[in-house]
Design a protein around this motif. Sequence first.
Motif, PDB file in Angstrom:
ATOM      1  N   PHE A 125       0.836  -1.206   0.000  1.00 48.20           N
ATOM      2  CA  PHE A 125       0.000   0.000   0.000  1.00 48.20           C
ATOM      3  C   PHE A 125       0.869   1.254   0.000  1.00 48.20           C
ATOM      4  O   PHE A 125       0.567   2.239  -0.692  1.00 48.20           O
ATOM      5  CB  PHE A 125      -0.924   0.022   1.216  1.00 48.20           C
ATOM      6  CG  PHE A 125      -2.208  -0.730   1.040  1.00 48.20           C
ATOM      7  CD1 PHE A 125      -3.050  -0.465  -0.039  1.00 48.20           C
ATOM      8  CD2 PHE A 125      -2.603  -1.684   1.964  1.00 48.20           C
ATOM      9  CE1 PHE A 125      -4.247  -1.150  -0.194  1.00 48.20           C
ATOM     10  CE2 PHE A 125      -3.793  -2.369   1.810  1.00 48.20           C
ATOM     11  CZ  PHE A 125      -4.626  -2.102   0.732  1.00 48.20           C
ATOM     12  N   ARG A 126       1.924   1.257   0.804  1.00 47.44           N
ATOM     13  CA  ARG A 126       2.810   2.423   0.854  1.00 47.44           C
ATOM     14  C   ARG A 126       3.465   2.672  -0.502  1.00 47.44           C
ATOM     15  O   ARG A 126       3.616   3.818  -0.931  1.00 47.44           O
ATOM     16  CB  ARG A 126       3.883   2.212   1.923  1.00 47.44           C
ATOM     17  CG  ARG A 126       3.374   2.375   3.358  1.00 47.44           C
ATOM     18  CD  ARG A 126       4.431   1.950   4.349  1.00 47.44           C
ATOM     19  NE  ARG A 126       4.025   2.242   5.727  1.00 47.44           N
ATOM     20  CZ  ARG A 126       4.648   1.743   6.801  1.00 47.44           C
ATOM     21  NH1 ARG A 126       5.711   0.936   6.652  1.00 47.44           N
ATOM     22  NH2 ARG A 126       4.232   2.046   8.020  1.00 47.44           N
ATOM     23  N   ARG A 127       3.845   1.600  -1.179  1.00 47.77           N
ATOM     24  CA  ARG A 127       4.439   1.733  -2.506  1.00 47.77           C
ATOM     25  C   ARG A 127       3.435   2.346  -3.479  1.00 47.77           C
ATOM     26  O   ARG A 127       3.773   3.231  -4.275  1.00 47.77           O
ATOM     27  CB  ARG A 127       4.907   0.365  -3.005  1.00 47.77           C
ATOM     28  CG  ARG A 127       5.418   0.342  -4.450  1.00 47.77           C
ATOM     29  CD  ARG A 127       6.511   1.348  -4.691  1.00 47.77           C
ATOM     30  NE  ARG A 127       6.950   1.358  -6.074  1.00 47.77           N
ATOM     31  CZ  ARG A 127       7.531   2.407  -6.653  1.00 47.77           C
ATOM     32  NH1 ARG A 127       7.724   3.525  -5.969  1.00 47.77           N
ATOM     33  NH2 ARG A 127       7.908   2.343  -7.912  1.00 47.77           N
ATOM     34  N   ALA A 128       2.176   1.897  -3.419  1.00 51.70           N
ATOM     35  CA  ALA A 128       1.141   2.449  -4.295  1.00 51.70           C
ATOM     36  C   ALA A 128       0.959   3.942  -4.046  1.00 51.70           C
ATOM     37  O   ALA A 128       0.786   4.730  -4.981  1.00 51.70           O
ATOM     38  CB  ALA A 128      -0.169   1.703  -4.088  1.00 51.70           C
ATOM     39  N   LEU A 129       1.015   4.345  -2.771  1.00 54.78           N
ATOM     40  CA  LEU A 129       0.841   5.756  -2.419  1.00 54.78           C
ATOM     41  C   LEU A 129       2.039   6.601  -2.837  1.00 54.78           C
ATOM     42  O   LEU A 129       1.888   7.792  -3.115  1.00 54.78           O
ATOM     43  CB  LEU A 129       0.601   5.894  -0.915  1.00 54.78           C
ATOM     44  CG  LEU A 129      -0.797   5.506  -0.436  1.00 54.78           C
ATOM     45  CD1 LEU A 129      -0.851   5.477   1.089  1.00 54.78           C
ATOM     46  CD2 LEU A 129      -1.841   6.481  -0.985  1.00 54.78           C
ATOM     47  N   GLU A 130       3.225   6.026  -2.871  1.00 56.85           N
ATOM     48  CA  GLU A 130       4.384   6.761  -3.366  1.00 56.85           C
ATOM     49  C   GLU A 130       4.181   7.144  -4.833  1.00 56.85           C
ATOM     50  O   GLU A 130       4.587   8.217  -5.270  1.00 56.85           O
ATOM     51  CB  GLU A 130       5.652   5.905  -3.241  1.00 56.85           C
ATOM     52  CG  GLU A 130       6.143   5.717  -1.810  1.00 56.85           C
ATOM     53  CD  GLU A 130       7.333   4.778  -1.744  1.00 56.85           C
ATOM     54  OE1 GLU A 130       7.749   4.289  -2.831  1.00 56.85           O
ATOM     55  OE2 GLU A 130       7.833   4.514  -0.636  1.00 56.85           O
ATOM     56  N   ILE A 131       3.532   6.260  -5.565  1.00 53.44           N
ATOM     57  CA  ILE A 131       3.285   6.498  -6.990  1.00 53.44           C
ATOM     58  C   ILE A 131       2.092   7.423  -7.187  1.00 53.44           C
ATOM     59  O   ILE A 131       2.136   8.356  -7.983  1.00 53.44           O
ATOM     60  CB  ILE A 131       3.044   5.155  -7.713  1.00 53.44           C
ATOM     61  CG1 ILE A 131       4.300   4.280  -7.610  1.00 53.44           C
ATOM     62  CG2 ILE A 131       2.661   5.391  -9.175  1.00 53.44           C
ATOM     63  CD1 ILE A 131       4.077   2.858  -8.057  1.00 53.44           C
ATOM     64  N   ASN A 132       1.016   7.146  -6.449  1.00 52.78           N
ATOM     65  CA  ASN A 132      -0.209   7.933  -6.574  1.00 52.78           C
ATOM     66  C   ASN A 132      -0.715   8.301  -5.188  1.00 52.78           C
ATOM     67  O   ASN A 132      -1.432   7.527  -4.543  1.00 52.78           O
ATOM     68  CB  ASN A 132      -1.279   7.144  -7.332  1.00 52.78           C
ATOM     69  CG  ASN A 132      -2.529   7.969  -7.600  1.00 52.78           C
ATOM     70  OD1 ASN A 132      -2.704   9.059  -7.065  1.00 52.78           O
ATOM     71  ND2 ASN A 132      -3.407   7.442  -8.438  1.00 52.78           N
ATOM     72  N   PRO A 133      -0.356   9.484  -4.684  1.00 54.03           N
ATOM     73  CA  PRO A 133      -0.752   9.893  -3.335  1.00 54.03           C
ATOM     74  C   PRO A 133      -2.238  10.184  -3.199  1.00 54.03           C
ATOM     75  O   PRO A 133      -2.709  10.454  -2.091  1.00 54.03           O
ATOM     76  CB  PRO A 133       0.074  11.162  -3.101  1.00 54.03           C
ATOM     77  CG  PRO A 133       0.330  11.702  -4.459  1.00 54.03           C
ATOM     78  CD  PRO A 133       0.478  10.510  -5.350  1.00 54.03           C
TER      79      PRO A 133
END
Length: 219
Positions: free
Chosen positions: A190-198
């Motif tokens: 999830f954190r990786r996804a948020l790094e890409i799309n906050p």
Amino acid sequence: MRLFLFILLLSLAAPVSSAQQAPELGPDVDTPSLDDLHSLPENEEDETGGKVVADGADQDEKALADLFEKLAAAETPEQALSIGQKIQAKWLESGSDTVDALMSRAAVALRANKYGLALDLLDVVVTLKPDFAEGWNRRATVFYVQQDFGRSLADIERTLALEPRHWGALSGLAIIQRRIGEDDKALTTFRRALEINPGLKNAKEAVDELEKEAEGDAI
């Protein structure tokens, strides 16, 4: 002749052989829903039925990389949504009119809960265009809502191998990891996804919940 070719392609399509056996959900886990993944952009088709396409300036990888930089730096949900839609439009460009038509029909079938038809169409998509990441992502979505997590994970892996920045595939991976009890892995994903799309609201909420649960376990 075209009908014969289409039927032939359907017969050649087969599930990914490396798919794992689907893990079982616990009794307190909700039934998977298409809304969990938000895999189909709301603006994928305009009111006339025409597919949304990326701007002409966004046709090469450099332009796409620039969009990802802007997305990661988005300061408001509205900015993230606008930039994300441009990226999703680019992802939908397969370079093949046939594949584009199949993807459109599969999206309609998926929204109508006609999962068997959607799978048939997407099997042809990944057979005709195995380097088209969105084809694998859409098929992973169908497997997910059918609770076939093994095959969904296999297609997510193919999606991310082709497009590591695919936040939809990362979110799907994290949701499945969480559903099968791999909370530590889910939090990282999830954190990786948020790094890409906050701008991913569901991912933010999931991270908050998982962090609170981890703090509780540590006490």
